[in-house]
Design a protein around this motif. Structure first.
Motif, PDB file in Angstrom:
ATOM      1  N   PHE A  21       0.823  -1.211   0.000  1.00 35.37           N
ATOM      2  CA  PHE A  21       0.000   0.000   0.000  1.00 35.37           C
ATOM      3  C   PHE A  21       0.858   1.263   0.000  1.00 35.37           C
ATOM      4  CE2 PHE A  21      -2.826  -3.253   1.735  1.00 35.37           C
ATOM      5  CZ  PHE A  21      -3.978  -3.024   1.003  1.00 35.37           C
ATOM      6  N   VAL A  22       2.086   1.160   0.559  1.00 38.67           N
ATOM      7  CA  VAL A  22       2.997   2.312   0.495  1.00 38.67           C
ATOM      8  C   VAL A  22       3.263   2.692  -0.959  1.00 38.67           C
ATOM      9  CG1 VAL A  22       5.388   3.026   0.875  1.00 38.67           C
ATOM     10  CG2 VAL A  22       4.114   1.965   2.722  1.00 38.67           C
ATOM     11  N   ALA A  23       3.374   1.676  -1.812  1.00 44.01           N
ATOM     12  CA  ALA A  23       3.624   1.938  -3.225  1.00 44.01           C
ATOM     13  C   ALA A  23       2.496   2.759  -3.837  1.00 44.01           C
ATOM     14  CB  ALA A  23       3.784   0.619  -3.982  1.00 44.01           C
ATOM     15  N   LEU A  24       1.258   2.577  -3.350  1.00 46.07           N
ATOM     16  CA  LEU A  24       0.136   3.340  -3.894  1.00 46.07           C
ATOM     17  C   LEU A  24       0.203   4.810  -3.503  1.00 46.07           C
ATOM     18  CD1 LEU A  24      -2.895   0.921  -3.329  1.00 46.07           C
ATOM     19  CD2 LEU A  24      -1.355   1.087  -5.278  1.00 46.07           C
ATOM     20  N   VAL A  25       0.860   5.106  -2.381  1.00 43.00           N
ATOM     21  CA  VAL A  25       0.977   6.499  -1.951  1.00 43.00           C
ATOM     22  C   VAL A  25       1.731   7.321  -2.986  1.00 43.00           C
ATOM     23  CG1 VAL A  25       1.933   8.024  -0.175  1.00 43.00           C
ATOM     24  CG2 VAL A  25       0.848   5.875   0.477  1.00 43.00           C
ATOM     25  N   LEU A  26       2.661   6.695  -3.684  1.00 44.97           N
ATOM     26  CA  LEU A  26       3.467   7.393  -4.670  1.00 44.97           C
ATOM     27  C   LEU A  26       2.853   7.377  -6.062  1.00 44.97           C
ATOM     28  CD1 LEU A  26       7.015   6.165  -3.592  1.00 44.97           C
ATOM     29  CD2 LEU A  26       5.788   8.219  -2.879  1.00 44.97           C
ATOM     30  N   ALA A  27       1.665   6.764  -6.207  1.00 47.55           N
ATOM     31  CA  ALA A  27       0.996   6.749  -7.514  1.00 47.55           C
ATOM     32  C   ALA A  27       0.513   8.152  -7.864  1.00 47.55           C
ATOM     33  CB  ALA A  27      -0.178   5.783  -7.487  1.00 47.55           C
ATOM     34  N   LYS A  28       0.413   8.445  -9.149  1.00 39.74           N
ATOM     35  CA  LYS A  28      -0.079   9.748  -9.601  1.00 39.74           C
ATOM     36  C   LYS A  28      -1.597   9.832  -9.536  1.00 39.74           C
ATOM     37  CE  LYS A  28       3.751  10.840 -12.736  1.00 39.74           C
ATOM     38  NZ  LYS A  28       4.121  11.183 -14.129  1.00 39.74           N
ATOM     39  N   HIS A  29      -2.255   8.685  -9.510  1.00 39.52           N
ATOM     40  CA  HIS A  29      -3.708   8.654  -9.496  1.00 39.52           C
ATOM     41  C   HIS A  29      -4.205   8.972  -8.082  1.00 39.52           C
ATOM     42  CE1 HIS A  29      -7.819   7.168  -9.844  1.00 39.52           C
ATOM     43  NE2 HIS A  29      -7.657   7.169 -11.162  1.00 39.52           N
ATOM     44  N   PRO A  30      -4.944  10.082  -7.869  1.00 34.98           N
ATOM     45  CA  PRO A  30      -5.362  10.470  -6.518  1.00 34.98           C
ATOM     46  C   PRO A  30      -6.218   9.418  -5.821  1.00 34.98           C
ATOM     47  CG  PRO A  30      -5.677  12.289  -8.061  1.00 34.98           C
ATOM     48  CD  PRO A  30      -5.350  11.083  -8.883  1.00 34.98           C
ATOM     49  N   GLY A  31      -7.044   8.678  -6.576  1.00 35.54           N
ATOM     50  CA  GLY A  31      -7.864   7.647  -5.957  1.00 35.54           C
ATOM     51  C   GLY A  31      -7.026   6.555  -5.339  1.00 35.54           C
ATOM     52  N   LEU A  32      -5.953   6.156  -6.030  1.00 35.30           N
ATOM     53  CA  LEU A  32      -5.056   5.143  -5.497  1.00 35.30           C
ATOM     54  C   LEU A  32      -4.253   5.694  -4.317  1.00 35.30           C
ATOM     55  CD1 LEU A  32      -3.867   3.678  -8.901  1.00 35.30           C
ATOM     56  CD2 LEU A  32      -5.508   2.673  -7.317  1.00 35.30           C
ATOM     57  N   ASN A  33      -3.912   6.989  -4.375  1.00 40.43           N
ATOM     58  CA  ASN A  33      -3.253   7.615  -3.227  1.00 40.43           C
ATOM     59  C   ASN A  33      -4.098   7.476  -1.972  1.00 40.43           C
ATOM     60  OD1 ASN A  33      -1.981  10.412  -5.178  1.00 40.43           O
ATOM     61  ND2 ASN A  33      -1.071   8.433  -4.758  1.00 40.43           N
ATOM     62  N   SER A  34      -5.397   7.727  -2.121  1.00 41.42           N
ATOM     63  CA  SER A  34      -6.276   7.694  -0.952  1.00 41.42           C
ATOM     64  C   SER A  34      -6.332   6.296  -0.354  1.00 41.42           C
ATOM     65  CB  SER A  34      -7.675   8.182  -1.328  1.00 41.42           C
ATOM     66  OG  SER A  34      -8.369   7.234  -2.129  1.00 41.42           O
TER      67      SER A  34
END
Length: 822
Positions: free
Chosen positions: A764-777
């Motif tokens: 899930f840490v990897a999703l924090v660095l995604a550009k997609h705001p939904g995945l960030n959340s």
């Protein structure tokens, strides 16, 4: 007791299977390689789909409506060509030059580059009701009579009354916002913004933007065409750009695919770094990761067979499942190393590790799988597929460890390898294990008060319906698309009502206009357009009135009229010359917007959102969907608007409705699974305490941090229930063993729990660095949950167990099973 004996038999079976793989490592590894190759084969053609429509069941009316729309009307939206960086005259020349050439491209149906203002201005009086037209005629007659009287020197007016008004603003106000006015637009004839130095051409493709390969094909065709043009003649700074629905779909897909690659790579790197730190052994890292990689291969082979593609959520499951799978390896390999250090041979250590720790891992995996399966209850396909694939992945990961890890350890032991053992008597976990029994009261009270304080804030949490916060609106194409909408004055993508007759067209327009009027300022409808409605009724009667107006106005000498009156009456003179018209006489650019794929017209009503509502704003879209749905026809049938905006409204309604039910199902399924496998309801409830407190505290923490739930990150709650409960299982199971020493058990198990939660969080840490705001959340929420659970399970939960144990001792209760009987 029967349930307990059943669990003991299952423990023994796991130990025996692991020992068998240890004794015959080559056979086990050959089976693993074959399964991995099969998984890779079936997963080879997996694609990523980010289409909203594909996230709802096909039985949904909104999905069926949009499929009918695509078959009959084609895809919504345009490929928009924007010329910019030149003077207005050069921009107009560019539009004139490019429009006919773009229209000749094989994938383009037509190009719209000018407003149809001239036609609608000329025929605007035909859109006025006959009674209002006669009112206009009467006012003009009265003013003409008054002007003639004023011009007569023999006429003496006995009073100083004002001249009859020729102000028709009250009548114009009645027809403001109608389709003919909105489509004709304001400002320049071209879709031009002089201040921005931009001109817009809207090319309508033949296919649908939902087909990503087609979107790439048509956008590439347009971009290649523009690249071949000599643009220097429009000015030294002139350039072009492409935007619109088709371009944004491609850019969104590229962002998600890039995020997928980055997240998976980052998760793998972080896992390797942590495992290297945790084990201090390259072979131990390999022994932990190989079963995970094989399990992912098998899982995505299943995905290829079952679905053929991944969606926005399931595409990132590799990173998440990788972190969750490594947790099993940390516990199993850590326990194996401890047993070897105590003098056991390799096979016995494998047997014992998988009999106890492996069984705890199986319970955790089974519980997580059942939790994920609770998401499969959802009609939202993104959640359902995520739940099914994650459940399969969790069970597959246990099987891969059972098959591969003992075989790897069997081969390594034959070459004299033994794992490096972390000394449980030293290190931070051992220090914490010695400190907790002395300070457990203060720790229990402190953690308890903090958790209660967090839970008390839960009432402030809210749901964010705005999908704009979940998409990457910083993309150049998205920013440019908004500027295009500002130039047009309305959205490029209306929703559509399909009808079967001209009478139904008019009835749909009538009902929608009535709803708009009834709601007033609260209406979400901007305007409604239909070809049948753009051809007014009673044109013959209106023509007679207009001819009478024209005849009278023609006898006046404009030079003898006051300037204000002259302008109004001159405009009326020009408008009264207009002749009746049919659909065929409407501007081509207007008729094209209502054409079906076969070239026929009619049966299409376009509904544009207004009232400050963006179709990306979930709350506004939900109100808009209610206003444009459920239109009851005179024959008893019912029609509704269709469009991606309404798909979004259905998704938001579904997720907000299903969320509490899914969370309850997750908790109950976890409790049932643990009760069955652990043999006691009391033990199962004890093991769930850290997880339930973590989830409840997380909701309050979100309120304090001003975070909101949305239709993507709400699935984190049931996921946390399934992925954090194993920490309590491992701790309670080990403390419940006869003769267990709290300090040594806490040091060994606490280190494994920390590693397990950290590796679970890594995906899930990897999703924090995604550009997609939904995945960030999703990443933000999951990692807050894992962090809170780590504090509770390492501090609050052990302190609570010690507190209960001391209370039991003080009151004379047996204390040989302090954790299990707590």
């Amino acid at each position: 007791m029967g349930e307990k004996r059943w669990s003991e038999r299952f423990e023994g079976a796991m130990g025996q299977l692991a020992a068998r793989s240890h004794r015959r490592p080559v056979q086990a590894l050959v089976v693993a390689v074959v399964l991995t190759l099969l998984g890779a084969y079936f997963a080879r053609n997996l694609t990523l789909s980010a289409d909203f429509v594909g996230l709802l069941p096909k039985a949904f009316p909104s999905v069926q409506d949009i499929e009918k729309l695509r078959k009959r009307f084609g895809g919504q939206g345009n490929v928009v060509v924007v010329g910019m960086g030149a003077e207005p005259e050069a921009l107009k020349r560019f539009a004139d030059d490019m429009a006919p050439k773009l229209a000749m491209l094989s994938e383009i149906r037509y190009v719209n580059f000018q407003r149809p203002r001239a036609f609608f201005d000329e025929h605007s009086l035909y859109y006025v009701d006959l009674e209002d037209l006669k009112t206009i005629q009467g006012r003009i007659d009265a003013r003409i009579t008054w002007e003639k009287e004023q011009a007569n020197p023999l006429f003496v007016r006995l009073d100083e009354s004002a001249p009859p008004s020729v102000d028709f603003s009250d009548i114009e106000q009645k027809y403001t916002g109608r389709a003919n006015q909105r489509l004709s637009g304001q400002g320049d004839l071209y879709y031009l913004d002089p201040a921005e130095g931009m001109v817009v051409l809207m090319a309508k493709p033949r296919g649908s933007a939902a087909d990503l390969s087609y979107s790439k094909k048509v956008v590439t065709q347009v971009e290649d065409f523009l690249a071949q043009q000599d643009l220097s003649k429009y000015g030294p700074g002139f350039k072009t750009a492409v935007t619109g629905t088709f371009k944004k779909k491609i850019d969104q897909q590229r962002v998600i695919v890039g995020d997928l690659a980055r997240a998976s790579t980052l998760a793998m790197v972080l896992l390797l770094v942590y495992l290297a730190f945790h084990f201090r052994s390259a072979l131990s890292v390999g022994f932990t990761m190989l079963p995970v990689v094989a399990g992912l291969g098998w899982t995505y082979g299943f995905v290829g067979l079952a679905y053929g593609q991944v969606n926005l959520l399931t595409g990132f499951l590799a990173a998440v499942l990788g972190g969750l799978g490594v947790e099993h390896g940390i516990h199993l390999l850590g326990r194996y190393g401890t047993l070897r250090s105590e003098g056991m041979n390799s096979e016995a250590a494998v047997h014992e590790s998988f009999r106890h720790t492996g069984f705890s891992a199986l319970i955790a995996a089974l519980v997580a799988a059942l939790t994920f399966l609770s998401l499969a209850m959802s009609e939202f396909r993104a959640f359902r597929e995520f739940g099914i694939i994650a459940a399969v992945g969790m069970l597959v990961s246990i099987f891969s460890y059972l098959l591969i890890l003992p075989a790897l350890l069997g081969l390594a032991s034959r070459f004299g390898w033994s794992p490096r053992v972390h000394q449980s008597s030293s290190g931070p976990m051992a220090l914490l294990g010695r400190w907790l029994p002395r300070s457990y009261r203060g720790v229990a009270v402190g953690v308890g008060v903090a958790v209660v304080a967090l839970i008390s804030q839960s009432y402030r949490i809210s749901f964010n319906y705005d999908s704009r916060t979940l998409e990457d609106y910083k993309q150049a194409s998205a920013v440019l698309d908004q500027k295009v909408n500002d130039i047009l004055g309305y959205s490029q993508t209306p929703v559509v009502v399909l009808t079967d007759s001209r009478e139904m067209e008019r009835e749909v327009v009538r009902q929608l206009e009535a709803r708009k009027t009834a709601r007033g300022k609260d209406s979400t409808i901007d305007f409604v357009g239909a070809l049948e409605d753009l051809v007014p009724r009673q044109q013959t009667e209106k023509k007679a009135v207009l001819e009478a107006i024209h005849a009278k106005l023609g006898k006046l000498d404009p030079e003898r009229l006051p300037e204000d009156t002259r302008a109004v009456l001159t405009r009326a003179l020009n408008m009264s010359k207009a002749q009746p018209f049919t659909q065929e006489d409407l501007p081509t650019s207007v008729r094209h917007q209502f054409e079906s794929l076969d070239g026929s017209t009619g049966g299409v009503v376009l509904v544009y959102a207004g009232g400050g509502v963006s179709l990306s704003d979930g709350e506004g879209t939900r109100r808009f969907s209610k206003e444009v749905r459920g239109l009851q026809m005179p024959d008893g049938s019912q029609v509704s608007a269709a469009g991606e905006a309404l798909i979004l409204a259905d998704i938001l309604d579904m997720v907000s409705r299903e969320g509490p039910r899914i969370l309850a199902a997750a908790v109950l399924s976890v409790l049932g699974a643990m009760w069955l496998t652990l043999g006691r309801l009391r033990t199962a409830l004890i093991c769930m305490v850290p997880t339930l407190l973590s989830v409840a505290g997380l909701v309050g923490l979100m309120a304090l941090l001003d975070l909101q739930f949305n239709y993507l990150n709400i699935m984190v709650l049931p996921v946390l229930v399934g992925t954090t409960v194993d920490a309590g299982v491992h701790l309670v199971q080990r403390l419940g063993e006869p003769g267990a020493d709290f300090i040594s058990v806490y040091a060994e198990t606490g280190r494994a729990i920390t590693g397990g939660l950290l590796t679970s969080a890594i995906g899930f840490v990897a999703l924090v660095l995604a550009k997609h705001p939904g995945l960030n959340s999703i990443g933000d929420l999951a990692n807050l949950g894992f962090g809170l659970n780590l504090i509770i399970v390492l501090l609050g939960f052990p302190a609570l167990l010690l507190l209960v144990e001391r209370w039991r001792r003080k009151h004379g209760a047996a204390s040989d099973e302090p954790a299990q009987e707590a």
